[in-house]
Design an enzyme around this catalytic site. Structure first.
Site, PDB file in Angstrom:
ATOM      1  N   GLY A  38      32.884  47.494  46.069  1.00 24.69           N
ATOM      2  CA  GLY A  38      34.288  47.149  45.855  1.00 24.69           C
ATOM      3  C   GLY A  38      34.880  46.117  46.788  1.00 24.69           C
ATOM      4  O   GLY A  38      35.831  45.420  46.429  1.00 24.69           O
ATOM      5  N   ASP A  93      37.831  47.905  50.120  1.00 23.97           N
ATOM      6  CA  ASP A  93      38.950  47.523  49.258  1.00 23.97           C
ATOM      7  C   ASP A  93      40.078  48.548  49.302  1.00 23.97           C
ATOM      8  O   ASP A  93      41.246  48.194  49.332  1.00 23.97           O
ATOM      9  CB  ASP A  93      38.484  47.293  47.807  1.00 23.97           C
ATOM     10  CG  ASP A  93      37.650  48.441  47.254  1.00 23.97           C
ATOM     11  OD1 ASP A  93      37.392  49.422  47.998  1.00 23.97           O
ATOM     12  OD2 ASP A  93      37.252  48.371  46.077  1.00 23.97           O
ATOM     13  N   ASP A  96      41.489  55.795  49.689  1.00 26.00           N
ATOM     14  CA  ASP A  96      42.121  56.696  48.715  1.00 26.00           C
ATOM     15  C   ASP A  96      42.145  58.098  49.319  1.00 26.00           C
ATOM     16  O   ASP A  96      43.110  58.475  49.984  1.00 26.00           O
ATOM     17  CB  ASP A  96      41.353  56.612  47.388  1.00 26.00           C
ATOM     18  CG  ASP A  96      42.092  57.268  46.240  1.00 26.00           C
ATOM     19  OD1 ASP A  96      42.816  58.243  46.477  1.00 26.00           O
ATOM     20  OD2 ASP A  96      41.945  56.851  45.078  1.00 26.00           O
ATOM     21  N   LYS A 124      46.245  54.143  49.524  1.00 27.40           N
ATOM     22  CA  LYS A 124      47.063  54.953  48.618  1.00 27.40           C
ATOM     23  C   LYS A 124      47.909  55.916  49.428  1.00 27.40           C
ATOM     24  O   LYS A 124      47.410  56.534  50.373  1.00 27.40           O
ATOM     25  CB  LYS A 124      46.170  55.754  47.657  1.00 27.40           C
ATOM     26  CG  LYS A 124      45.947  55.051  46.353  1.00 27.40           C
ATOM     27  CD  LYS A 124      45.312  55.938  45.314  1.00 27.40           C
ATOM     28  CE  LYS A 124      44.688  55.035  44.266  1.00 27.40           C
ATOM     29  NZ  LYS A 124      43.924  55.778  43.268  1.00 27.40           N
ATOM     30  N   VAL A 146      43.871  52.059  40.241  1.00 23.46           N
ATOM     31  CA  VAL A 146      44.040  50.597  40.182  1.00 23.46           C
ATOM     32  C   VAL A 146      42.697  49.896  40.025  1.00 23.46           C
ATOM     33  O   VAL A 146      41.650  50.422  40.424  1.00 23.46           O
ATOM     34  CB  VAL A 146      44.763  50.063  41.444  1.00 23.46           C
ATOM     35  CG1 VAL A 146      46.235  50.442  41.431  1.00 23.46           C
ATOM     36  CG2 VAL A 146      44.102  50.546  42.724  1.00 23.46           C
TER      37      VAL A 146
END
Ligand SMILES: O=P(O)(O)OC[C@H]1O[C@H](OP(=O)(O)OP(=O)(O)O)[C@H](O)[C@@H]1O
Ligand code: HPA
Length: 179
Positions: A38, A93, A96, A124, A146
């Site tokens: 990512g 990236d 979370d 997040k 996302v």
């Protein structure tokens, strides 16, 4: 698909992130490690904006495997360069649940890194998050799934130059076609 962060906003955010990292290291050499897959888009943009001498390497971590919720976290460090006694900047990236960053940070310290700092494009804002927080964050975002700028669903959408929220019907359609 609903755009959350536009291409110019991303460019500003990455420049801001690079500025903070530059100010932190004050020209000291670092080893920058990209978390595959990512982070590849962020990584390519970020390392070209940092001004200190850099060694660059990669490590793979995977837990989402086509879902919007994490499964087992699998780390593959076979391609990682030597980090012993190095100041490491781990680049991902998104933060979370934080499980990926927390585990990789521990592994890099176990490999003998002198220090490990972490930089992410997105964090997040959600409950049940690891208490080990990233040191550098470009954007805080709401708790929605996302894609874009490296982030995927079933390995799709990584090439989008912006960050977008994937709506439930698009999640279902993408899973049906590419899952
Ligand atoms: O904070 P967490 O809840 O751990 O989630 C963040 C991680 O999840 C994604 O990786 P993924 O497992 O989807 O693999 P990928 O990078 O190959 O897409 C993302 O790239 C982060 O590495
Ligand atoms: O919101 C997300 N999108 C894509 N990949 C992710 N991995 C963790 N969270 C996300």
């Amino acid at each position: 698909m609903r755009t959350l962060i536009t291409e110019p906003q991303l460019a500003d955010g990455v420049s801001r992130l690079a500025g903070e990292i530059d100010r932190h290291y004050q020209g000291r050499p670092i080893t920058v490690v990209a978390v595959l897959t990512g982070s590849v888009v962020l990584f390519a943009d970020l390392i070209r904006r940092l001004s200190m001498p850099q060694r660059v390497g990669v490590v793979q971590a995977s837990s989402y495997r086509g879902g919007t919720r994490p499964g087992e976290l699998v780390i593959d460090a076979k391609m990682l360069i030597d980090v012993k006694n190095r100041d490491v900047l781990l680049v991902d990236d998104i933060f979370d649940t934080g499980a990926t960053i927390a585990k990789l940070r521990d592994e890099l310290l176990a490999f003998g890194a002198a220090s490990v700092a972490t930089a992410v494009l997105l964090r997040k804002v959600r409950e049940n998050q690891h208490t080990v927080r990233p040191n550098f964050v470009a954007f805080e975002i709401p708790d929605e799934f996302v894609v874009g700028y490296g982030l995927d669903f079933h390995d799709m959408y990584r090439n989008l130059p912006f960050i977008a929220v994937l709506e439930p019907d698009e999640i279902a359609a993408t899973a049906a076609e590419f899952g």
